[in-house]
Design a protein around this motif. Structure first.
Motif, PDB file in Angstrom:
ATOM      1  N   LEU A  79       0.751  -1.261   0.006  1.00  0.00           N
ATOM      2  CA  LEU A  79      -0.054   0.011   0.072  1.00  0.00           C
ATOM      3  C   LEU A  79       0.932   1.141   0.076  1.00  0.00           C
ATOM      4  O   LEU A  79       1.806   1.291   0.752  1.00  0.00           O
ATOM      5  N   LYS A  80       0.738   2.161  -1.102  1.00  0.00           N
ATOM      6  CA  LYS A  80       1.411   3.307  -0.995  1.00  0.00           C
ATOM      7  C   LYS A  80       0.730   4.329   0.014  1.00  0.00           C
ATOM      8  O   LYS A  80      -0.565   4.714  -0.518  1.00  0.00           O
ATOM      9  N   LYS A  81       1.452   4.828   0.896  1.00  0.00           N
ATOM     10  CA  LYS A  81       0.756   5.762   1.934  1.00  0.00           C
ATOM     11  C   LYS A  81       1.705   7.087   2.136  1.00  0.00           C
ATOM     12  O   LYS A  81       2.587   6.928   1.962  1.00  0.00           O
ATOM     13  N   PRO A  82       1.236   8.133   2.851  1.00  0.00           N
ATOM     14  CA  PRO A  82       1.980   9.235   2.913  1.00  0.00           C
ATOM     15  C   PRO A  82       3.093   8.941   4.064  1.00  0.00           C
ATOM     16  O   PRO A  82       3.040   7.989   4.696  1.00  0.00           O
ATOM     17  N   SER A  83       4.366   9.715   3.964  1.00  0.00           N
ATOM     18  CA  SER A  83       5.182   9.311   4.936  1.00  0.00           C
ATOM     19  C   SER A  83       5.644  10.231   5.786  1.00  0.00           C
ATOM     20  O   SER A  83       6.660  10.147   6.780  1.00  0.00           O
ATOM     21  N   ASP A  84       4.664  11.209   6.070  1.00  0.00           N
ATOM     22  CA  ASP A  84       4.727  11.931   7.349  1.00  0.00           C
ATOM     23  C   ASP A  84       4.503  11.108   8.514  1.00  0.00           C
ATOM     24  O   ASP A  84       3.509  10.234   8.475  1.00  0.00           O
ATOM     25  N   GLU A  91      -2.167   5.271   9.134  1.00  0.00           N
ATOM     26  CA  GLU A  91      -2.387   4.481   8.595  1.00  0.00           C
ATOM     27  C   GLU A  91      -2.168   2.972   8.996  1.00  0.00           C
ATOM     28  O   GLU A  91      -2.883   1.869   8.817  1.00  0.00           O
ATOM     29  N   ILE A  92      -1.207   2.895   9.703  1.00  0.00           N
ATOM     30  CA  ILE A  92      -0.826   1.384  10.211  1.00  0.00           C
ATOM     31  C   ILE A  92      -1.836   0.962  11.117  1.00  0.00           C
ATOM     32  O   ILE A  92      -2.098  -0.225  11.290  1.00  0.00           O
ATOM     33  N   VAL A  93      -2.275   1.873  12.054  1.00  0.00           N
ATOM     34  CA  VAL A  93      -3.275   1.429  13.145  1.00  0.00           C
ATOM     35  C   VAL A  93      -4.665   1.008  12.590  1.00  0.00           C
ATOM     36  O   VAL A  93      -5.323   0.209  12.780  1.00  0.00           O
ATOM     37  N   GLN A 116      13.797  10.421   5.688  1.00  0.00           N
ATOM     38  CA  GLN A 116      12.682  10.691   6.923  1.00  0.00           C
ATOM     39  C   GLN A 116      13.253  11.194   8.054  1.00  0.00           C
ATOM     40  O   GLN A 116      14.589  10.831   8.382  1.00  0.00           O
ATOM     41  N   ASP A 117      12.763  12.062   8.875  1.00  0.00           N
ATOM     42  CA  ASP A 117      13.158  12.504  10.202  1.00  0.00           C
ATOM     43  C   ASP A 117      13.042  11.146  11.377  1.00  0.00           C
ATOM     44  O   ASP A 117      12.727  11.851  12.554  1.00  0.00           O
ATOM     45  N   TYR A 118      12.810  10.113  10.876  1.00  0.00           N
ATOM     46  CA  TYR A 118      12.513   9.231  12.066  1.00  0.00           C
ATOM     47  C   TYR A 118      13.048   7.740  11.441  1.00  0.00           C
ATOM     48  O   TYR A 118      13.199   7.747  10.219  1.00  0.00           O
ATOM     49  N   THR A 119      13.348   6.863  12.192  1.00  0.00           N
ATOM     50  CA  THR A 119      13.871   5.601  11.951  1.00  0.00           C
ATOM     51  C   THR A 119      12.676   4.588  11.951  1.00  0.00           C
ATOM     52  O   THR A 119      11.737   4.812  12.319  1.00  0.00           O
ATOM     53  N   SER A 120      13.152   3.580  11.228  1.00  0.00           N
ATOM     54  CA  SER A 120      12.048   2.345  10.960  1.00  0.00           C
ATOM     55  C   SER A 120      11.744   1.909  12.419  1.00  0.00           C
ATOM     56  O   SER A 120      10.351   1.529  12.713  1.00  0.00           O
TER      57      SER A 120
END
Length: 132
Positions: A79-84, A91-93, A116-120
């Motif tokens: 699924l392609k979703k926004p990355s912010d 979206e995950i929830v 991104q400004d966060y890690t996996s």
């Protein structure tokens, strides 16, 4: 593409080859995918990024065909979703509510593309705690 199903195609031993050899074999694998799936969807599109192959199709019934293509180790519909961060967590929830049963165990695995400004790991922890 009307429906726009996206698949991530994974391959095994190609990943350990040199850059030049991997590139050549990726092209062969892509040709095999196109030849095999053309009858189901003549408008398939394949995007190749370093180490990843994405298949875009309108056909919902290609899973059985992908299983039989030599060189594919596994595949997933994505699924392609926004990355912010807030949108991604939301979206995950929401997705987990559709697929998880009450008291079922689960794990959140995240693999990002780009910067991104966060890690996996941060996404996995935050999403997992909100789902729980």
């Amino acid at each position: 593409m009307k429906n726009g199903f996206i698949y991530l195609i994974r391959y095994a031993e190609l990943g350990i080859k040199s850059r030049k050899t991997r590139s050549r074999f990726e092209k062969i694998l892509i040709d095999n995918i196109k030849r095999t799936l053309f009858s189901l969807d003549p408008n398939i599109s394949i995007i190749r990024e370093f180490g990843r192959i994405f298949l875009l199709t309108d056909s919902e019934i290609i899973d059985d065909q992908l299983k039989n293509i030599f060189g594919i180790s596994s595949f997933s519909r994505i699924l392609k979703k926004p990355s912010d961060r807030p949108s991604l967590i939301n979206e995950i929830v929401n997705y987990s509510k559709k697929i998880l049963k009450p008291n079922e165990s689960f794990a959140v695995r995240c693999r990002r593309i780009g910067q991104q400004d966060y890690t996996s790991k941060e996404i996995e922890i935050e999403a997992g705690s909100k789902i729980n």
